[in-house]
Scaffold this active site. Structure first.
Site, PDB file in Angstrom:
ATOM      1  CE  LYS A 122      -1.256  -0.396   4.989  1.00  0.00           C
ATOM      2  NZ  LYS A 122      -0.514  -1.761   5.159  1.00  0.00           N
ATOM      3  CG  ASN A 145      -0.440   3.275   7.887  1.00  0.00           C
ATOM      4  OD1 ASN A 145      -0.535   3.439   9.098  1.00  0.00           O
ATOM      5  ND2 ASN A 145       0.046   2.431   7.277  1.00  0.00           N
ATOM      6  CG  HIS A 194      -2.019  -5.481  12.295  1.00  0.00           C
ATOM      7  ND1 HIS A 194      -1.045  -5.021  12.863  1.00  0.00           N
ATOM      8  CD2 HIS A 194      -2.096  -5.084  10.717  1.00  0.00           C
ATOM      9  CE1 HIS A 194      -0.217  -4.037  12.189  1.00  0.00           C
ATOM     10  NE2 HIS A 194      -1.136  -4.127  10.927  1.00  0.00           N
TER      11      HIS A 194
END
Length: 449
Positions: A122, A145, A194
């Site tokens: 990303k 981010n 995560h």
């Protein structure tokens, strides 16, 4: 748009994103307080001096219980599943993050939003899309981010509208974004990451799927089962693939749009076939907001890629050293391995974040010369790679691993730092890990004959 005047807001988390929310909400006239479980003294003094707000510490439940807040402005590092936050929401409190605030600010503007999320790629895709938009003449903001918080970027513009906001979003940011309503959005891929914060991989994928709330043109990875399942049948969709004919796909090293060749991937500076997918997604996103293909093809040649993401560091006695320190999960490391076509000595390990390391076995098969492991979860990773045909060794630190990798590598091989793990057990972050790796390679260069 939300009228923040006199709303009672608690900003939770005083990292850079939290401080940006604090700055914006104070400026917008909200009655703001701040919370951080254990702020360091420098942060406490800086926040108190700049914003003159109360800073609460200790247990979040106690802070929320003692004060009647209307809104909890949540930093990405704090999960909404925190028991105190669940209770706050049940009592009618509103929880949102900086992306939700930005979406509200842009509701009546002419600015387009390109939203990019995914387990891997990303940051590269966001950087490339931002670069292409700017090169095509759009007033472009790249934020989220990727580095600069969106509200910090918004305030810097002092009310000046942008043509396009190119936003990288983590799953954590999407949790607190009810509806971004982007112009075009993508989930590049979904792989294990995560899982210390989510119930399972499907739960994690659901958090990514929130990027499509609104009316965004969808850009979807046809090779990823989770991404295929995110298809909204009432939307415009552009597909990309490394394996099959779609809107944008890779055909024997050539980037194509349907049956039309666009350019040879080898002419670009990005390393590895996984980055071909990022380029295809970037093309689809840019075309989705109306940028002309001819201009995109003209400018993509000049994009140099990102530091610490499958970046060549040096060649020493015929051995190429590649820095992929930003490969902090299994999917990223698998992508790096699959994109390189030489024998590899892999340096991996760190904080595993509850991941399943099993996919590395397949990615390393017929590619690994050796694997060297460091960090707190090295032995967990090593157990997964037991009974393989290549040696797996443990090293005390990254300099030792780099030196040992050079000793094991043959001329023509690649030494790849792609840890598949977070870095905080041994380093200040992935950039620091990269710096130690590069310094270790430079020592080898100094001693090479």
């Amino acid at each position: 748009m939300i009228d923040w005047r006199n709303k009672k807001v608690l900003v939770a988390g005083l990292g850079r994103t939290g401080v940006s929310m604090l700055a914006f909400l104070t400026q917008a006239g909200a009655d703001v307080a701040a919370y951080d479980a254990q702020p360091d003294e420098k942060t406490r003094q800086s926040v108190s001096g700049c914003y003159q707000v109360d800073i609460h510490t200790g247990e979040l439940a106690a802070v929320l219980g003692q004060h009647q807040y209307d809104v909890l402005a949540l930093s990405p590092g704090i999960s909404q599943r925190h028991e105190a936050i669940v209770t706050f929401k049940r009592g009618g409190g509103v929880v949102l993050g900086d992306m939700a605030i930005l979406a509200d600010l842009l509701t009546d503007s002419d600015s387009k939003i390109i939203a990019i999320t995914g387990s891997n790629g990303k940051t590269t895709t966001t950087s490339l899309v931002g670069f292409l938009c700017a090169q095509c003449g759009l007033d472009t903001v790249v934020a989220g981010n990727i580095g600069q918080p969106v509200l910090e970027a918004y305030m810097e513009r002092a009310g000046k509208a942008a043509d396009v906001w190119v936003l990288e979003l983590s799953s954590f940011q999407l949790e607190t974004t009810p509806c971004l309503n982007a112009s075009a959005a993508t989930v590049l891929n979904v792989s294990e990451d995560h899982l210390d914060r989510y119930d399972d991989l499907l739960d994690y994928a659901h958090s990514k799927d929130r990027v499509f709330r609104g009316q965004a043109i969808q850009v979807l990875n046809a090779d990823d089962v989770f991404c295929r399942a995110m298809l909204r049948h009432d939307r415009s969709v552009k597909w990309f693939s490394l394996q099959q004919v779609t809107d944008f796909w890779l055909n024997k090293g050539v980037l194509c749009a349907g049956n039309k060749p666009l350019l040879d991937y080898d002419v670009l500076s990005l390393q590895g076939t996984h980055n071909a997918a990022n380029v295809l997604a970037a093309f689809a996103l840019c075309e989705a907001i109306g940028l002309p293909r001819l201009q995109l093809l003209q400018h993509v040649h000049t994009f140099k890629g990102l530091p610490h993401r499958v970046e060549k560091v040096a060649e020493v006695n015929g051995v190429v050293f590649i820095d992929d320190s930003k490969g902090t999960n299994v999917g990223a490391t698998c992508a790096a391995l699959q994109g390189l076509d030489k024998p590899i000595v892999l340096i991996a390990g760190g904080q595993g974040k509850g991941q399943d390391f099993t996919p590395l076995r397949l990615a390393l098969r017929d590619k690994a010369r050796a694997v060297l492991l460091i960090g707190v979860d090295a032995h967990q990773l090593g157990t997964t790679l037991a009974e393989t045909t290549y040696p797996v060794e443990y090293c005390d630190d990254l300099p030792q691993a780099t030196k040992r990798a050079f000793a094991l590598a043959h001329p023509g091989d690649i030494v790849l730092l792609s840890p598949a793990c977070a870095s905080y057990d041994m380093f200040k972050g992935y950039v620091h890990r990269s710096e130690v790796f590069i310094a270790s390679v430079q020592q080898l260069q100094g001693g090479a004959v």
